[in-house]
Motif scaffolding. Structure first.
Motif, mmCIF file in Angstrom:
data_model
loop_
_atom_site.group_PDB
_atom_site.id
_atom_site.type_symbol
_atom_site.label_atom_id
_atom_site.label_comp_id
_atom_site.label_asym_id
_atom_site.label_seq_id
_atom_site.Cartn_x
_atom_site.Cartn_y
_atom_site.Cartn_z
ATOM 1 N N GLY A 173 -10.916 -52.806 18.870
ATOM 2 C CA GLY A 173 -11.305 -51.964 18.149
ATOM 3 C C GLY A 173 -9.906 -51.807 16.898
ATOM 4 N N ILE A 174 -9.621 -52.629 16.437
ATOM 5 C CA ILE A 174 -8.554 -52.869 16.001
ATOM 6 C C ILE A 174 -8.937 -52.701 13.974
ATOM 7 C CG2 ILE A 174 -6.466 -53.492 14.258
ATOM 8 C CD1 ILE A 174 -5.890 -54.179 17.229
ATOM 9 N N GLU A 175 -8.126 -51.960 13.444
ATOM 10 C CA GLU A 175 -9.358 -51.939 12.273
ATOM 11 C C GLU A 175 -7.978 -51.079 11.524
ATOM 12 O OE1 GLU A 175 -11.699 -49.108 9.656
ATOM 13 O OE2 GLU A 175 -12.253 -49.099 11.782
ATOM 14 N N VAL A 176 -7.755 -52.333 9.729
ATOM 15 C CA VAL A 176 -7.067 -52.009 8.993
ATOM 16 C C VAL A 176 -7.171 -52.200 7.811
ATOM 17 C CG1 VAL A 176 -5.306 -53.406 10.839
ATOM 18 C CG2 VAL A 176 -6.449 -54.908 9.030
ATOM 19 N N THR A 177 -6.774 -51.808 6.441
ATOM 20 C CA THR A 177 -7.075 -52.215 4.878
ATOM 21 C C THR A 177 -6.085 -53.097 4.592
ATOM 22 O OG1 THR A 177 -8.074 -49.732 5.538
ATOM 23 C CG2 THR A 177 -7.014 -50.624 3.245
ATOM 24 N N VAL A 178 -6.318 -53.493 3.262
ATOM 25 C CA VAL A 178 -5.294 -54.419 2.763
ATOM 26 C C VAL A 178 -6.250 -54.759 1.398
ATOM 27 C CG1 VAL A 178 -5.582 -56.125 5.003
ATOM 28 C CG2 VAL A 178 -6.760 -56.668 3.310
ATOM 29 N N ASP A 179 -4.854 -54.796 1.026
ATOM 30 C CA ASP A 179 -5.450 -55.477 -1.016
ATOM 31 C C ASP A 179 -6.366 -56.228 -1.089
ATOM 32 O OD1 ASP A 179 -2.691 -53.686 -0.892
ATOM 33 O OD2 ASP A 179 -1.382 -54.927 -1.266
ATOM 34 N N ALA A 180 -6.908 -54.936 -1.940
ATOM 35 C CA ALA A 180 -8.360 -56.273 -2.670
ATOM 36 C C ALA A 180 -7.613 -57.130 -3.481
ATOM 37 C CB ALA A 180 -9.780 -55.492 -3.337
ATOM 38 N N VAL A 181 -8.361 -59.011 -3.849
ATOM 39 C CA VAL A 181 -7.913 -59.457 -4.650
ATOM 40 C C VAL A 181 -8.441 -59.312 -5.370
ATOM 41 C CG1 VAL A 181 -8.688 -62.106 -4.453
ATOM 42 C CG2 VAL A 181 -7.955 -61.609 -2.491
ATOM 43 N N GLU A 182 -7.801 -59.426 -6.657
ATOM 44 C CA GLU A 182 -8.397 -58.998 -7.998
ATOM 45 C C GLU A 182 -7.505 -59.386 -8.954
ATOM 46 O OE1 GLU A 182 -10.211 -54.608 -7.520
ATOM 47 O OE2 GLU A 182 -7.976 -54.403 -7.811
ATOM 48 N N VAL A 183 -7.786 -60.584 -10.115
ATOM 49 C CA VAL A 183 -6.851 -60.927 -10.575
ATOM 50 C C VAL A 183 -7.603 -60.847 -12.535
ATOM 51 C CG1 VAL A 183 -6.568 -63.787 -11.789
ATOM 52 C CG2 VAL A 183 -6.446 -62.971 -9.770
#
Length: 464
Positions: free
Chosen positions: A123-133
Motif C-alpha cells: 500500500g505504499i504510495e509516494v509522489t515524485v517530481d515530474a520529468v519536464e524539460v
C-alpha cells in the motif's frame, strides 16, 4: 558440549556453554607444544620437554590458560551455530568454571541481529517530481557547452561581469603581509566565485593598472578564517568571446551536423538525467515509507560504534582532504556539536535499520545475486572511486569485501521489489512506471548505499 540461550532483549543474548574436559584435548596438546617451543629445561632438547615437567616447572595453570584461550573461539562458534544466531560484533566472554580434568563452563553475551517481521508494503504510495524539460533548460545546456569553447581577447576598458582578469594579490592581517598571502599573475573570471568573497565588487570597474583594497575572510593558508585586508591590482582585462550558435558550432562541439540536432540531443540527455533523478527520488521516498512501517530495534553498541566510525571518517578523511577540522566544519554549517552528534546518530540509526530490514526481505524472498549483477556493480563502484575495474576488484578481493558488494546488490534488489509494489505518482498526478528501467537494481543499490553510508570495515565486519 551443552549450550543454552537466554534472550536479554530483542538485540542481545547470553549463551551459557558447558564443555566436557576431554573436548579440550586438542587445545591442551597445542598448548604443551607451544610452550615447548618457547622455554628451555636443562637435560631436555627444545621441543621435547614432557608435559609433566612443564606442569612442574611452569604450572598447570599456564597450560590451562593457553588451552582455554585457544579453544574458546571454536566452542563459542559452535554454540552460535547450534542456536542459529546472527551475532553482531565481538562477544563479552566470562569463564564461570574451570575444573581441571572435569569441566569448562563460560558465558558469552553478544548483540544479535533482531528478528524482523516484514510489514505489508503493497500500500505504499509516494509522489515524485515530474520529468519536464523546457526550452529554457535546453538553451541553458547549449550555452554551457558554448562557454567551454569561448576564447578571450585583451580589451582596453573597465572590467565587467564575465571578463577574465589577470591580477596580483597581497593579503595583510593586523597590518602584516602574510608569507603565503602574496600571489601574482592570477587568472580570474569575474562572477565565478572561485576566489575571495568581495573580489568581484573590488575588480569590477577597474582597468589594467588599477587597484583596490577590500576586506575578506581567508578561506585557507596560515591565517585561515581570519579577516584580511586584501589589495588587488588588475594587470590585464580580457573579454570572453563566444562562438556563434550555428551549424558550424554544432559540428565543432559535437558529432552532429546541425544546431537543431545538437539541441535535440541535449533535450534527450536532460530527459534521461531527470528520469534517473526521478527513479532515485522514488526509491528514496519508498524506502522512507517502508522503514516507517517496520519495528526495528537497534543494538546500542552497534549504534555507538557506527556513530564513532562516521565521525572518524568525516574528521580524518573527508574534512582532511578539504583542509578543514571538525570545529571549522561545524562553524561553516552553522551547527553546534550537539546538533551534529544528534544528526549523526539519526543517520546511523537509519543506516542500520535499512540494512536490517532489506536483509530480512532478501532472506524472505530468497533474492540471489548473479555474476553479471555483481560485475556491473563492481564496475560502477570502481568508476565512482576513480580506480580501474581491475584495481578495484583486486582491492575488494584482498580486503575480503566481496560479501560487502554482494550485500549491496542484494539490498538493491530488495528495494526494487518494494518499489515495484508501490504506487508512484508524479506531481502532475500521472502514474510513474519504473519497471522498464534497465538499471533499476543498480540505481536501487546506490540509493541503499547512500542511506546506509557505512564504512567498509563496519559493513564487512559486523553489519552484514
Amino acid at each position: 558440549m551443552k549450550s543454552a540461550v537466554e534472550t536479554l532483549n530483542p538485540t542481545r543474548v547470553r549463551l551459557t556453554v558447558e564443555v566436557p574436559f576431554e573436548e579440550l584435548k586438542d587445545s591442551l596438546d597445542a598448548a604443551y607444544k607451544k610452550i615447548n617451543q618457547q622455554v628451555t629445561v636443562k637435560g631436555f632438547r627444545k621441543g621435547k620437554i614432557p608435559a609433566r615437567v612443564i606442569d612442574q616447572r611452569f604450572g598447570r595453570g599456564a597450560v590451562l590458560e593457553e588451552a582455554v584461550n585457544d579453544a574458546l573461539p571454536k566452542f563459542y562458534t559452535e554454540a552460535v551455530n547450534e542456536a542459529d544466531l546472527n551475532p553482531l560484533g565481538q562477544p563479552e566472554v566470562d569463564i564461570t568454571e574451570l575444573k581441571d580434568g572435569e569441566l569448562l563452563a563460560f558465558t558469552a553475551e553478544v548483540d544479535v541481529r533482531p528478528e524482523i517481521e516484514i510489514p505489508d508494503y503493497s500500500g505504499i504510495e509516494v509522489t515524485v517530481d515530474a520529468v519536464e524539460v523546457t526550452d529554457e533548460d535546453v538553451e541553458k545546456s547549449v550555452e554551457q557547452l558554448r562557454g567551454r569553447f569561448a576564447s578571450t581577447k585583451d580589451v582596453e576598458r573597465a572590467a565587467q561581469d564575465g571578463d577574465v582578469v589577470t591580477i596580483d594579490l597581497e593579503a595583510k592581517v593586523e597590518g602584516e603581509v602574510l608569507e603565503d598571502g602574496v600571489a601574482q599573475d592570477v587568472s580570474y573570471t569575474i562572477g565565478s566565485g572561485e576566489l575571495l568573497d568581495g573580489i568581484d565588487e573590488a575588480v569590477k570597474g577597474l582597468e589594467a593598472g588599477g587597484e583596490a583594497t577590500f576586506t575578506s575572510q581567508l578561506k585557507g593558508g596560515s591565517a585561515e578564517g581570519k579577516d584580511a585586508e586584501v589589495t588587488v591590482k588588475v594587470t590585464k582585462v580580457s573579454a570572453r568571446e563566444l562562438p556563434e550558435l550555428d551549424d558550424e558550432f554544432a559540428q565543432m562541439a559535437s558529432e552532429f551536423d546541425t544546431l537543431e540536432e545538437l539541441k535535440a540531443d541535449s533535450r534527450k540527455r536532460l530527459e534521461n538525467m531527470k528520469q534517473y533523478d526521478q527513479a532515485t527520488q522514488a526509491q528514496e521516498r519508498v524506502l522512507e515509507k517502508f522503514l516507517e512501517l517496520a519495528e526495528i530495534p537497534v543494538p546500542e553498541k552497534l549504534l555507538a560504534d557506527e556513530v564513532q566510525t562516521r565521525k572518524h571518517n568525516l574528521e580524518h578523511h573527508q574534512l582532511g582532504q578539504m583542509g578543514l577540522n571538525l570545529e571549522k566544519f561545524l562553524e561553516i554549517q552553522g551547527k553546534t556539536a550537539e546538533e551534529f552528534d544528534a544528526e549523526t546518530a539519526e543517520q546511523a540509526v537509519k543506516g542500520i535499520k535499512t540494512q536490517f530490514l532489506l536483509d530480512a526481505l532478501v532472506n524472505k524472498e530468497k533474492l540471489g545475486v548473479n555474476q553479471e549483477e555483481l560485475t556491473e556493480h563492481l564496475m560502477r563502484r570502481a568508476q565512482s572511486s576513480g580506480m580501474s575495474p581491475d584495481q578495484f576488484a583486486q582491492a575488494v578481493v584482498e580486503g575480503g569485501q566481496v560479501p560487502m558488494l554482494v550485500g549491496e546488490v542484494a539490498r538493491g534488489k530488495a528495494l526494487a521489489v518494494v518499489v515495484e509494489a508501490a504506487k508512484v505518482l508524479d506531481t502532475n498526478g500521472e502514474v510513474v512506471d519504473l519497471s522498464d528501467d534497465e538499471d533499476e537494481v543498480e540505481t536501487a543499490a546506490e540509493t541503499v548505499e547512500a542511506a546506509v553510508e557505512a564504512d567498509a570495515e563496519t559493513e564487512g565486519d559486523e553489519a552484514k
